[in-house]
Design a protein around this motif. Sequence first.
Motif, mmCIF file in Angstrom:
data_model
loop_
_atom_site.group_PDB
_atom_site.id
_atom_site.type_symbol
_atom_site.label_atom_id
_atom_site.label_comp_id
_atom_site.label_asym_id
_atom_site.label_seq_id
_atom_site.Cartn_x
_atom_site.Cartn_y
_atom_site.Cartn_z
ATOM 1 N N PHE A 116 3.110 6.921 -6.267
ATOM 2 C CA PHE A 116 3.223 6.988 -4.807
ATOM 3 C C PHE A 116 4.683 6.904 -4.390
ATOM 4 N N LYS A 119 6.446 10.145 -4.898
ATOM 5 C CA LYS A 119 6.052 11.196 -3.960
ATOM 6 C C LYS A 119 6.522 10.904 -2.546
ATOM 7 N N TYR A 120 6.563 9.616 -2.175
ATOM 8 C CA TYR A 120 6.953 9.219 -0.819
ATOM 9 C C TYR A 120 8.059 8.157 -0.876
ATOM 10 N N ILE A 123 8.705 5.787 2.261
ATOM 11 C CA ILE A 123 7.674 4.886 2.787
ATOM 12 C C ILE A 123 7.747 3.550 2.060
ATOM 13 N N PRO A 281 1.835 7.803 10.899
ATOM 14 C CA PRO A 281 1.934 8.892 9.908
ATOM 15 C C PRO A 281 2.090 8.391 8.473
ATOM 16 N N HIS A 282 2.768 7.254 8.275
ATOM 17 C CA HIS A 282 2.874 6.694 6.927
ATOM 18 C C HIS A 282 1.515 6.265 6.400
ATOM 19 N N GLU A 284 -1.321 7.646 7.258
ATOM 20 C CA GLU A 284 -2.039 8.883 6.954
ATOM 21 C C GLU A 284 -1.606 9.432 5.593
ATOM 22 N N ALA A 285 -0.311 9.318 5.286
ATOM 23 C CA ALA A 285 0.189 9.780 3.984
ATOM 24 C C ALA A 285 -0.395 8.939 2.854
ATOM 25 N N PHE A 286 -0.467 7.628 3.055
ATOM 26 C CA PHE A 286 -1.033 6.741 2.033
ATOM 27 C C PHE A 286 -2.509 7.060 1.812
ATOM 28 N N SER A 288 -4.057 9.928 2.309
ATOM 29 C CA SER A 288 -4.164 11.207 1.607
ATOM 30 C C SER A 288 -3.884 11.049 0.120
ATOM 31 N N TRP A 289 -2.861 10.247 -0.196
ATOM 32 C CA TRP A 289 -2.514 10.046 -1.601
ATOM 33 C C TRP A 289 -3.627 9.313 -2.340
ATOM 34 N N GLU A 292 -6.603 11.551 -2.950
ATOM 35 C CA GLU A 292 -6.293 12.512 -4.017
ATOM 36 C C GLU A 292 -6.438 11.862 -5.386
#
Length: 308
Positions: A116, A119-120, A123, A281-282, A284-286, A288-289, A292
Amino acid sequence: MKKRLPPLNWLRSFEAAARHLSFTHASQELHITQAAISQQIKALESQLGTMLFVRLPRGLELTEAGAAYLPVLHESIERMNEVTEELFGKGRNKLLNVKVNLVFFVNWLAPRLSQFYEKYPDINLKITSNIWVNSQEKSSDCDLEVIYGNGRWHQFEARRLTWDLLQPVCSPNYASRFQRELSPLHIVNENLIHVIGYEDGWNHWFQSIGMAYTDFKLGSQFDTLVNAFEVAANDGGIVLGRSSLLQRYFEEGKLISLFEQKVLTTEAFYLVNHKSRFLHPHAEAFISWVIEEVNNDDINIENRHLYN
């Protein structure tokens, strides 16, 4: 025909004046003149077609309509302030606060976190642990939470993360006491390790394989599954393992499975957020990761079809 929404500056003037019950204090808060406050509120009352204040010799009093209007406006303005700060203020670089069930963190999330971060890289996470979720609480102190349960929480948006099979496991040394032809009947009087707060316990496992079982005669209770795993790995008894969490213990030779019988769970781990909170938004990114990773998890892929 719908009534046209009044200008935001009129609404802000009313909200501030209604909180303070003073045009003077409202003008000081909003940094505009008292006359401007008075004019905007008169314009608001004219558009709405009703009085919002009773003008008294020494102050103001809300009318019934004004008292009803204030809470809605106050909540809306606070919400706009919060979202504006999150998206455009210092909140853009805020810590993403995630609470995680401890056993899920140790055995599932922690081994993946480096991916993670790669990729980010922008964050920043604040990870704290939990044991159970209190369905009556708002959980307003975190952005996201990983909890264990049945997934039926009306206040949460819940995303299922695991499709586990329950299996009795113990250390190889503890297993050496048993005969080769081991059956579930042989472990009824063994040191069975129980975890508080899990509905899918030993009673559920025994009943699912067709055996009557009401209570344990020997054994201990622990408030987290991670503690129960560690006790079992140190020859302390037999624990019900969840398939998504056992890989490390199997690979390190600390735990082994006793039987082929595996039982579906009625509970699972879920990634949740409170429906009333703004989703950064952070966050939402977490989400999604994590989803996945869940969809690429070999154990989930293998077990998921059993639940359909």
